[in-house]
Design an enzyme around this catalytic site. Structure first.
Site, PDB file in Angstrom:
ATOM      1  N   HIS A   1      39.299 -18.396  19.088  1.00 27.23           N
ATOM      2  CA  HIS A   1      39.522 -17.263  19.985  1.00 27.23           C
ATOM      3  C   HIS A   1      41.002 -16.895  20.028  1.00 27.23           C
ATOM      4  CE1 HIS A   1      38.609 -14.627  23.389  1.00 27.23           C
ATOM      5  NE2 HIS A   1      39.757 -15.032  23.877  1.00 27.23           N
TER       6      HIS A   1
ATOM      7  N   GLU B   1      25.863 -13.235   6.302  1.00 24.94           N
ATOM      8  CA  GLU B   1      26.626 -14.254   7.011  1.00 24.94           C
ATOM      9  C   GLU B   1      26.213 -15.668   6.641  1.00 24.94           C
ATOM     10  OE1 GLU B   1      27.222 -12.553  11.383  1.00 24.94           O
ATOM     11  OE2 GLU B   1      25.200 -12.219  10.600  1.00 24.94           O
TER      12      GLU B   1
ATOM     13  N   ARG C   1      26.239  -2.829  14.682  1.00 19.38           N
ATOM     14  CA  ARG C   1      25.566  -4.120  14.545  1.00 19.38           C
ATOM     15  C   ARG C   1      24.647  -4.305  15.746  1.00 19.38           C
ATOM     16  NH1 ARG C   1      29.174  -9.392  14.746  1.00 19.38           N
ATOM     17  NH2 ARG C   1      29.168  -8.870  16.969  1.00 19.38           N
TER      18      ARG C   1
ATOM     19  N   CYS D   1      33.406  -6.880   7.077  1.00 20.20           N
ATOM     20  CA  CYS D   1      33.837  -6.591   8.442  1.00 20.20           C
ATOM     21  C   CYS D   1      34.337  -7.859   9.140  1.00 20.20           C
ATOM     22  CB  CYS D   1      32.719  -5.953   9.255  1.00 20.20           C
ATOM     23  SG  CYS D   1      31.267  -6.997   9.472  1.00 20.20           S
TER      24      CYS D   1
ATOM     25  N   ARG E   1      30.432  -3.781  17.790  1.00 27.59           N
ATOM     26  CA  ARG E   1      29.805  -4.939  18.436  1.00 27.59           C
ATOM     27  C   ARG E   1      29.071  -4.458  19.686  1.00 27.59           C
ATOM     28  NH1 ARG E   1      35.283  -6.322  17.704  1.00 27.59           N
ATOM     29  NH2 ARG E   1      35.681  -7.763  15.982  1.00 27.59           N
TER      30      ARG E   1
ATOM     31  N   ASN F   1      33.646 -14.516   8.679  1.00 28.42           N
ATOM     32  CA  ASN F   1      33.882 -15.621   9.608  1.00 28.42           C
ATOM     33  C   ASN F   1      32.720 -16.614   9.556  1.00 28.42           C
ATOM     34  OD1 ASN F   1      35.922 -13.882  10.250  1.00 28.42           O
ATOM     35  ND2 ASN F   1      35.303 -13.546  12.363  1.00 28.42           N
ATOM     36  N   ASP F   2      31.511 -16.097   9.767  1.00 29.70           N
ATOM     37  CA  ASP F   2      30.336 -16.971   9.748  1.00 29.70           C
ATOM     38  C   ASP F   2      29.990 -17.420   8.339  1.00 29.70           C
ATOM     39  OD1 ASP F   2      29.519 -17.551  12.358  1.00 29.70           O
ATOM     40  OD2 ASP F   2      28.611 -15.581  12.612  1.00 29.70           O
TER      41      ASP F   2
ATOM     42  N   ARG G   1      34.533 -23.280  12.933  1.00 28.71           N
ATOM     43  CA  ARG G   1      35.738 -22.456  12.810  1.00 28.71           C
ATOM     44  C   ARG G   1      36.722 -22.650  13.959  1.00 28.71           C
ATOM     45  NH1 ARG G   1      32.811 -16.571  13.637  1.00 28.71           N
ATOM     46  NH2 ARG G   1      32.964 -16.442  15.897  1.00 28.71           N
TER      47      ARG G   1
END
Length: 565
Positions: free
Chosen positions: A187, A413, A324, A490, A288, A436-437, A447
């Site tokens: 974060h 992902e 999404r 993205c 999002r 990221n995923d 992560r």
């Protein structure tokens, strides 16, 4: 002079005095009990009063914060009033334990449970510890934990930052962030990039630097130097000049030989979308939609959703906006949709999969998106997160078409989606890589963990191979048809200017990122031809490690040094 090395997660070179995050409330004594002059009922009432006070303060801060920060603070406020936490503490109080010790033990138990679940749920332990400290501070009449204040700008150091802290950072006061824990997709890292703050995470010893010490931070290389010398001061001065010379994004992403690469923005609200449009974004690559659902006990109505989506669409008339669908589950639990007792939520019912346990939510969301799209001039595309099979893609595509949404797509992902992208893209029109995923699942590396930062790196050759396979699958799926099957990115990888070049070289057609990253990525892309990008992609793919691949590519991009990247 002391040098610390961590993981650079947001570029920039600055010098300033360090201020450490204040220590949170100290653990109450294990034998701390309420006295003879009170009762268990009174002690429980004292805890409930403290809970309401902490919740009210966090909500007050949420009301004054930006949309994204507000959502974080609202979530933390809900945790301060969590029934499980308070009931567990009340049982301890009934046995004679003081309210302070009771809430500490109850919070510890909740945190240990979340940690044992692993994945995204383990990430919530920091939130629980933060709330626990706030409740103890309130019970003792002490100041709540939080970002320190200063009459001069400073570099904020900490072991890690709780979401409630990062959500209220003042980027005019904080020059940079340095933490001894956390990972490249934590974060703290994501927030630093969004705010444009230089940041280094997983730098052992950062939380032990004495307050007031002058420190040099290089957020690109992950370097922290105490008591910097002339070289560091010159480097920081060059960064200021380089930033000023960079200018703004002109609204057209392209390589030097004219190959167009649309640069889009990741947004989470209408306000974000308007800011992205003002920054020159060519559209939205990731909307999002969780911002409509978080911190609610019930599902928002179709009109509420449509109104929120319409606000984003209106910011980009005639441009592409990729929506999404709800990515609930794991770190985004919803009371009316997700099961918090799952043994491993990161591998559980999240994203598209929630439709199997709560039929109707996705259909109603698609109807709201369609309603909003009909009232605007935006070109609305819709994609589902956590798609793993061709059957899921087929079902989602049919659902979209049934609601009049003619541009369905999927998020890639998980490795299975990359490996079977040709079959998946027989049923939908596009794919967007959530790096990221994809990185986390490919490398089996949480992560958020600083200890796994070297694994959790989108430069990993295995991750790049999966991206290459996704593009190849899309090309095969489009062969013999009249329409292309575009693949975009993205995830956070798109905001790394060197990696952005590699992605284009691998055949990725669009890149979506925070609006702050647009000028730098555009400048670096414009410094290479498409052929050169392909050559750099081949270098990265052939490298035995992520670090060697990154180094090989960066050495061929001298503009990075010019831009201070």
């Amino acid at each position: 002079m002391t040098k610390l090395t961590g993981v650079g997660v947001s570029p920039g070179r600055v010098i300033g005095p360090v201020l450490q995050m204040p220590a949170s409330a100290r653990e109450p004594r294990a034998d701390e009990r309420w006295g003879a002059d009170t009762t268990a009922e009174a002690e429980t009432a004292r805890l409930k009063t403290a809970s309401k006070a902490v919740q009210a303060e966090l909500k007050r801060r949420a009301d004054a914060a930006t949309k994204d920060a507000s959502a974080v603070l609202e979530a933390t406020a809900m945790m301060a009033a969590d029934p499980m936490l308070l009931k567990s503490a009340a049982k301890l109080i009934a046995a004679g334990t003081s309210a302070e010790r009771a809430v500490w033990e109850a919070g510890s138990a909740v945190a240990e449970m979340l940690l044992s679940l692993g994945g995204y749920m383990a990430e919530r332990t920091q939130d629980v510890h933060d709330v626990r400290a706030r409740l103890v501070a309130e019970l003792r009449g002490l100041p709540a934990p939080g970002v320190p204040t200063s009459e001069q700008p400073f570099i904020l150091a900490a072991e890690d930052l709780a979401p409630a802290d990062t959500a209220t950072l003042d980027s005019t006061q904080v020059l940079a962030l340095i933490t001894s824990s956390g990972g490249p997709q934590s974060h703290t890292a994501i927030l630093a990039r969004a705010l444009g703050l230089p940041a280094v995470v997983a730098a052992t010893g950062a939380d032990a630097i004495e307050a007031g010490t002058s420190v040099y931070v290089d957020g690109a290389t992950g370097t922290i130097i105490t008591d910097p010398g002339d070289d560091e001061r010159a480097a920081a001065a060059r960064w200021v000049e380089q930033t000023a010379a960079l200018g703004t994004f002109n609204g057209t992403g392209t390589t030097s030989d004219g190959h167009l690469v649309p640069l889009l923005a990741n947004v989470g609200s209408g306000k974000d979308a308007r800011a992205a449009a003002a920054a020159g974004a060519e559209g939205v690559g990731l909307l999002r939609t969780e911002f409509c659902f978080l911190d609610r006990e019930t599902e928002p109505s179709g009109e509420e959703q449509a109104s929120a989506y319409r606000e984003v669409f209106d910011a980009f008339p005639g441009r592409k906006v990729v929506v999404r669908t709800l990515d609930a589950g794991a770190d985004k639990p919803l009371p009316f949709l997700t099961d918090a007792s799952e043994p491993n939520p990161a591998l559980g019912v999240r994203g598209y999969r929630t439709g199997t346990v709560s039929p109707g939510v996705l259909t109603r969301q698609l109807q709201a998106i369609a309603r909003a799209a009909a009232d605007t001039e935006a070109e609305v595309w819709v994609m589902a997160p956590m798609i793993s099979t061709a059957a899921e893609a087929k079902s989602f595509g049919e659902m979209c078409l049934a609601e009049g949404l003619d541009q369905p797509g999927v998020m890639v992902e998980v490795p299975s989606a990359a490996l079977t992208s040709e079959a998946i893209l027989q049923h939908v029109g596009f794919a967007s890589l959530g790096t990221n995923d994809l990185t986390q699942y490919t490398m089996a590396a949480d992560r958020q963990l600083g200890q796994l930062a070297t694994l959790n790196d989108s430069w990993q050759p295995a991750v790049l191979q999966l991206i290459k396979l996704t593009v190849a699958g899309a090309e095969s799926a489009a062969a013999g048809t009249a329409e292309a099957k575009p693949v975009g990115v993205c995830g956070e990888a798109a905001a790394d200017p060197a990696l952005a070049v590699v992605l284009v070289g691998l055949g990725v057609q669009t890149l979506s990122m925070s609006a702050r990253s647009l000028p730098t990525v555009a400048a670096v892309l414009a410094s290479v031809t498409r052929t050169e990008a392909q050559e750099l992609a081949a270098l990265a793919l052939a490298a035995p490690t992520a670090d060697l691949g990154r180094t090989a590519v960066r050495e061929r991009l001298p503009i990075l040094e010019t831009l201070g990247q």
